[in-house]
Design a protein around this motif. Structure first.
Motif, PDB file in Angstrom:
ATOM      1  N   ALA A  96      -2.627  26.023   9.942  1.00  0.00           N
ATOM      2  CA  ALA A  96      -2.334  27.343   9.399  1.00  0.00           C
ATOM      3  C   ALA A  96      -3.624  28.136   9.422  1.00  0.00           C
ATOM      4  N   ALA A 166      -0.647  30.198   3.147  1.00  0.00           N
ATOM      5  CA  ALA A 166      -1.044  29.381   4.303  1.00  0.00           C
ATOM      6  C   ALA A 166      -0.854  27.901   4.004  1.00  0.00           C
TER       7      ALA A 166
ATOM      8  N   ARG B  99       0.736  35.327  11.803  1.00  0.00           N
ATOM      9  CA  ARG B  99       1.368  34.248  11.047  1.00  0.00           C
ATOM     10  C   ARG B  99       2.732  33.914  11.626  1.00  0.00           C
TER      11      ARG B  99
END
Lengths: 341, 267
Positions: A96, A166, B99
């Motif tokens: 992440a 994350a 992301r």
């Protein structure tokens, strides 16, 4: 060991990130810029590695290449044994990243909703995951604000929410780009504590790029210094500090110092300055070997001078960094060519 | 780690659920945003409706059904395209695009799921507007959802395809939003011309044209889906899938170009 050329690169069974001869070039045939120029490195599982370097050194390009966000021109990258270039999606299951600091989350959702969202993106969120979210929010002091909309939080809190999201899933490697940017001293300290705990307690490997040398010094096990797309130093933080063998000493002697004595001292030592003040003279000198300070004091005494005090400047990480990056001959040349000072 | 077809399916369902939940939460938390969009569209419709009635008088009522269906399709087509085309720029600005890219599924797959989730919002706005238009004008048209929904879905696949194309181009080239605005005028032309393009077969392959034509027939002539000619339906399906595939392939191309240029996520 300092200097990328000197570092032995053997296959390390404990390494989780491996980069081999990475090159990333931009531009056409006429003018090509090498943002990353033959970088090789490995990162051991559970360690915290700091990436340092001036603006444009290639830190962010390196991180984004490892994440698969940038396609390299050549070279290989693997995370957890998975080739990132060939199979980025499989590699993403293990890692992440927080690349945009306080951004990176949905500001119109609450902390809880963000955690649920990012958790669900990576699979269903069950009791176990929610328990992990709660524990992590407790560690980040965000429990009380769980139902607050992110937009209403301070920058430091937003930064921590980014980190929490994350970590909303079980990962092996975490990448952070400038995580302390815009944080106050307290916020930065809390973040450093969190990162240290993550590595120690959960075995998460952390690769952090930052200009905050204090943070790198206190958190990282190892520092990699990049400049002009190349690794100029790669070693344990304490070893990087030892690089700067030269210590700066300030000696204060009674009265003035005769020109002949000054000449004798200047021939033998790297004198930075002589300053006369209130009947004393302050001599600032750089000494590459601590034992040589005895020779200097002896020379002063032999010349009839009385030493009032000796003080050594503490070497800090910023000085090491500056010496590694700015003392490189080609850097001076390229900066001169660009008309920079 | 997600492996196999079953794993990919459950992963897709989970991602879609997350995206839909996010959209619903934001719509509920900021109802004025959604209401503002609906009020703006309603005001535009009132302008056209009242203007048309005062200009054409009683003759206007004959074209009212066509106007409502056309307006309904314009809202849906424009919203599905605009939402998707602008979504990637917005995600990049929010810092969340990377992301979404870093999920353990293909980014183009995530883009399709984003399309589906934005389509649900589009349906909500479109059908709310349809109800408002019918109530305001007192018009009665066929609302056979079994016939309407497949036609609308395949019609919107073409605008979604264009949304993916422009979304991908935005990821690679960034500030191209000025071109977005122009496309909606093209949509208006296609929707208005849709029923009149019946004569020229080749024109049916333009986005929205065939959908507009068939939707007018279903809603105003009160036909059922199975009353329509198989050839006409085949054209609708082909056009929808064709534009969607075209947009999807170009989206993948542009994101690969963005990765090579090192601009994925920049804005």
């Amino acid at each position: 060991m300092i200097g990328s050329e000197e570092v032995e690169r053997e296959t390390n069974p404990h390494s989780i990130v491996s980069v081999e001869n990475l090159v990333k070039s931009y531009g056409g045939r006429e003018e090509t810029v090498r943002a990353i120029d033959g970088v090789s490195l490995t990162v051991e599982a559970g360690s915290i590695v700091g990436l340092l370097g001036p603006n444009g050194a290639g830190k962010t390009t390196l991180i984004k290449s490892i994440l698969g966000l940038i396609t390299p021109t050549s070279g290989s990258i693997s995370v957890g044994g998975v080739d990132v270039v060939e199979n980025p999606n499989r590699a993403h299951a293990k890692m992440a990243a927080v690349l945009e600091g306080a951004r990176s989350t949905y500001w119109r959702l609450t902390i809880r909703e963000n955690l649920e969202f990012f958790g669900r993106l990576n699979g269903e969120v069950g009791t176990e995951e929610r328990k992990r979210h709660r524990q992590f929010l407790e560690r980040l002091n965000l429990t009380e604000k769980m139902d607050d909309v992110v937009n209403d939080l301070s920058r430091g809190e937003k930064q921590r929410v980014s980190l929490a999201t994350a970590m909303a899933r079980d990962i092996d490697v975490l990448f952070l780009d400038e995580p302390t940017l815009g944080l106050d001293v307290e916020g930065s300290f809390e973040l450093q504590q969190t990162l240290t705990e993550l590595a120690a307690q959960r075995g998460v490997t952390i690769l952090v790029s930052s200009h905050d040398l204090g943070m790198i010094e206190s958190v990282c096990d190892r520092g990699i210094v990049l400049d002009d797309g190349e690794i100029v130093a790669d070693d344990a933080i304490e070893n990087l500090l030892d690089v700067l063998q030269t210590r700066v000493y300030e000696l204060i002697v009674e009265g003035g110092v005769a020109a002949s004595t000054r000449n004798e001292i200047e021939r033998a030592y790297d004198v930075v300055s002589w300053v006369e003040h209130r009947g004393c003279t302050k001599l600032t000198v750089a000494v590459s070997n601590a034992n040589r300070i005895h020779g200097l004091t002896g020379a002063l005494v032999r010349n009839g001078l009385q030493i009032r005090s000796i003080r050594m400047d503490d070497t800090d990480f910023e000085a090491v960094f500056a010496s590694l990056v700015y003392d490189r001959p080609h850097v001076d040349e390229s900066r001169a060519a660009r008309g920079e000072r | 780690m997600i492996r196999g077809r079953r794993g990919r399916l459950s992963s897709s369902v989970s991602i879609l659920r997350a995206l839909v939940t996010r959209n619903i939460l934001i719509m509920k938390r900021y109802p004025l945003n959604t209401a503002g969009a609906i009020i703006g569209l309603y005001a535009l419709f009132l302008l056209v409706y009242l203007g048309g009635r005062s200009l054409l008088g009683p003759g206007f009522s004959g074209t009212l059904g066509a106007l409502i269906v056309g307006f309904f399709l314009f809202i849906m087509g424009n919203a599905s395209y605009k939402t998707l085309a602008g979504l990637f720029a917005t995600e990049a600005k929010w810092g969340t695009l990377e992301r979404l890219y870093l999920l353990p599924v293909k980014f183009s797959h995530v883009a399709v799921l984003l399309s589906i989730s934005s389509l649900l919002v589009t349906f909500f706005i479109g059908f709310t507007m349809l109800a408002l238009m019918l109530l305001t004008t007192g018009t009665s048209i066929s609302l056979d959802l079994v016939s309407i929904l497949p036609i609308v879905t395949f019609t919107l696949l073409s605008t979604i395809g264009l949304g993916l194309l422009f979304g991908g181009a935005t990821i690679r080239y960034k500030n191209i939003s000025s071109i977005f605005g122009l496309v909606k005028f093209v949509f208006v032309a296609f929707i208005v011309a849709g029923p009149t393009f019946e004569e020229v077969f080749a024109l049916k392959f333009l986005p929205l044209v065939q959908g507009s034509y068939l939707l007018q027939r279903v809603m105003n002539e009160e036909l059922r889906l199975w009353d329509l000619e198989p050839l006409e339906l085949s054209v609708l399906v082909l056009v929808g899938l064709g534009y969607f595939t075209f947009g999807y392939v170009l989206f993948r191309y542009f994101t690969e170009r963005a990765r090579t240029a090192g601009v994925m996520g920049h804005y």
